[in-house]
Design an enzyme around this catalytic site. Structure first.
Site, short mmCIF file in Angstrom:
data_model
loop_
_atom_site.label_atom_id
_atom_site.label_comp_id
_atom_site.label_asym_id
_atom_site.label_seq_id
_atom_site.Cartn_x
_atom_site.Cartn_y
_atom_site.Cartn_z
NE ARG A 54 25.64 -0.73 -17.82
CZ ARG A 54 26.01 -0.83 -19.09
NH1 ARG A 54 25.80 -1.93 -19.78
NH2 ARG A 54 26.63 0.17 -19.69
N GLY A 55 22.81 1.24 -19.53
CA GLY A 55 23.30 1.93 -20.73
C GLY A 55 22.20 2.86 -21.20
CB ALA A 56 22.26 6.46 -22.05
CD GLN A 201 29.22 -0.25 -15.17
OE1 GLN A 201 30.32 -0.18 -14.60
NE2 GLN A 201 28.21 0.50 -14.79
CG ASP A 242 25.18 7.67 -19.04
OD1 ASP A 242 26.43 7.61 -19.04
OD2 ASP A 242 24.46 6.67 -19.03
CG ASN A 252 30.40 8.12 -20.27
OD1 ASN A 252 29.37 7.53 -20.58
ND2 ASN A 252 31.59 7.55 -20.37
CE LYS A 253 28.77 4.04 -15.01
NZ LYS A 253 27.72 4.12 -13.95
#
Ligand code: MRU
Length: 362
Positions: A54-56, A201, A242, A252-253
């Site tokens: 995960r993570g863009a 996260q 993201d 973003n998150k």
């Protein structure tokens, strides 16, 4: 970056066979370090969807390698287009996924079928290598922002949200790249790590990777940021993204927007660190146009952790029968951002600012 003295990346090819793809299974962190070997398109798609990777920037690289695995099974143009669509549908918000797959398709459409597998691996490797270089450059461009607060006998306090470290990219990270660069340069710093509910996260991944690198940090609940800022305990905030629009809005998150509001109220600089693969030049209004992923209710109603006996357990924390909603990202309007840190330098979060760094996008 290193784990207990051993250098790792978050995705790499199996050195023995040269084609299967290894990732660190992030759903097992921080309790155990497990490496997953992927051999099929479906395993790669599942890894992205289930957030093993995960993570863009990382999902872009994993999707590119996933397409390599798909091509090993079928090099036809029809299958390639179908497999790209399938990989692209795994997660909706981070634009790096589409960016990487579009780049692969552009390279492969005019490549003769017998050469497609080899060309795909070369392109996926380039995507991964460029990501490392870009994030390292983000670290260099972000360093002065931290240095500006450094004085003898004073610790610089940086707040970050979610995980935008090396685990979320191929290496270095985005928001954490300036932090690692400053720490490696000997700057006395400390990181406030938002736990980042619902999937934690921050507590599970950011805290783990900072700890493995030796960076002083403290995990706080997501709601602590405003209080810390009011009391002068945050010098600056750096978060990842993201998707950044051409006008500088940043998805973003979930929770990033509230941190940016608190930062503005307290005159705390709030920076977005993102490589150009995260900029969506086709989108201007982030709130209206960026698709926000809705994830499972159970991520909100349940929590997973390690019990005293070392076993991993998942338990319900919400009242029985209550419904839960789980938007996974939010959009911080450009007006709340101090600026953007990209691989080409820093700029105001505006179209003019971005176009100065990326004039080819005029
Ligand atoms: O849902 P996730 O964990 O894939 O979300 C990723 C993030 O929001 C990251 O922390 C980040 O800010 C963007 S990737 C460096």
């Amino acid at each position: 970056m290193k784990i207990d003295g051993v250098a790792y990346r978050s995705v790499w090819l199996n050195p023995d066979d040269g084609w299967s793809v290894h990732i660190i299974d992030q759903t097992k962190l921080p309790w155990s370090l497990q490496v997953l070997r992927m051999t099929t398109r479906d395993e790669a798609a599942y890894a992205i969807k289930a957030m093993q990777a995960r993570g863009a920037p990382l999902i872009g690289a994993v999707a590119a390698y996933g397409l390599c695995l798909a091509l090993r099974a079928d090099v036809s143009t029809e299958a390639m287009e179908r497999d790209v669509a399938l990989l692209n549908a795994t997660r909706p918000t981070a634009v790096n996924l589409k960016w990487a797959l579009d780049r692969m398709l552009t390279r492969l459409r005019n490549t003769p079928k017998p050469e497609r597998v080899a060309v795909a691996y070369t392109e996926a490797m380039l995507i991964a290598e460029e990501d490392v270089k870009q994030n390292e450059a983000i670290g260099r461009h972000g360093l002065p922002l931290i240095e500006a607060f450094a004085k003898p006998g004073r610790t610089v306090n940086v707040l970050t949200h979610c995980n935008a470290g090396w685990l979320a990219t191929v290496d270095w990270g985005t928001a954490l790249a300036p932090i690692y660069t400053a720490y490696n340069a000997g700057i006395d710093l400390h990181v406030w790590v938002d736990e980042t509910r619902p999937r934690n996260q921050g507590a599970a991944l950011t805290a783990w990777e900072l700890g493995k690198h030796g960076v002083p940090h403290t995990v706080v609940v997501d709601n602590a940021g405003g209080h810390l800022m009011q009391h002068g305990r945050v010098d600056l905030a750096i978060v990842g993204a993201d998707r950044v629009t051409r006008s500088g809005d940043a998805a973003n998150k979930i929770g990033t927007y509230l941190k940016a509001l608190a930062a503005q109220d307290n005159n705390v600089p709030f920076w977005i660190a993102a490589p150009s693969s995260t900029i969506d030049w086709n989108v201007a209004d982030g709130v209206a146009e960026i698709p926000i992923e809705e994830r499972s209710e159970t991520e909100v109603t349940e929590m997973t952790g390690r019990l005293a006996d070392g076993s991993i357990a998942t338990m319900r924390i919400a009242a029985e029968g209550s419904a839960a909603a789980n938007p996974a990202f939010d959009v911080t309007p450009a007006r709340l951002l101090t600026g953007l840190i990209t691989e080409r330098g820093r700029c105001p979060a505006t179209e003019t600012g971005l176009l100065k760094l990326f004039p080819e996008r005029e």
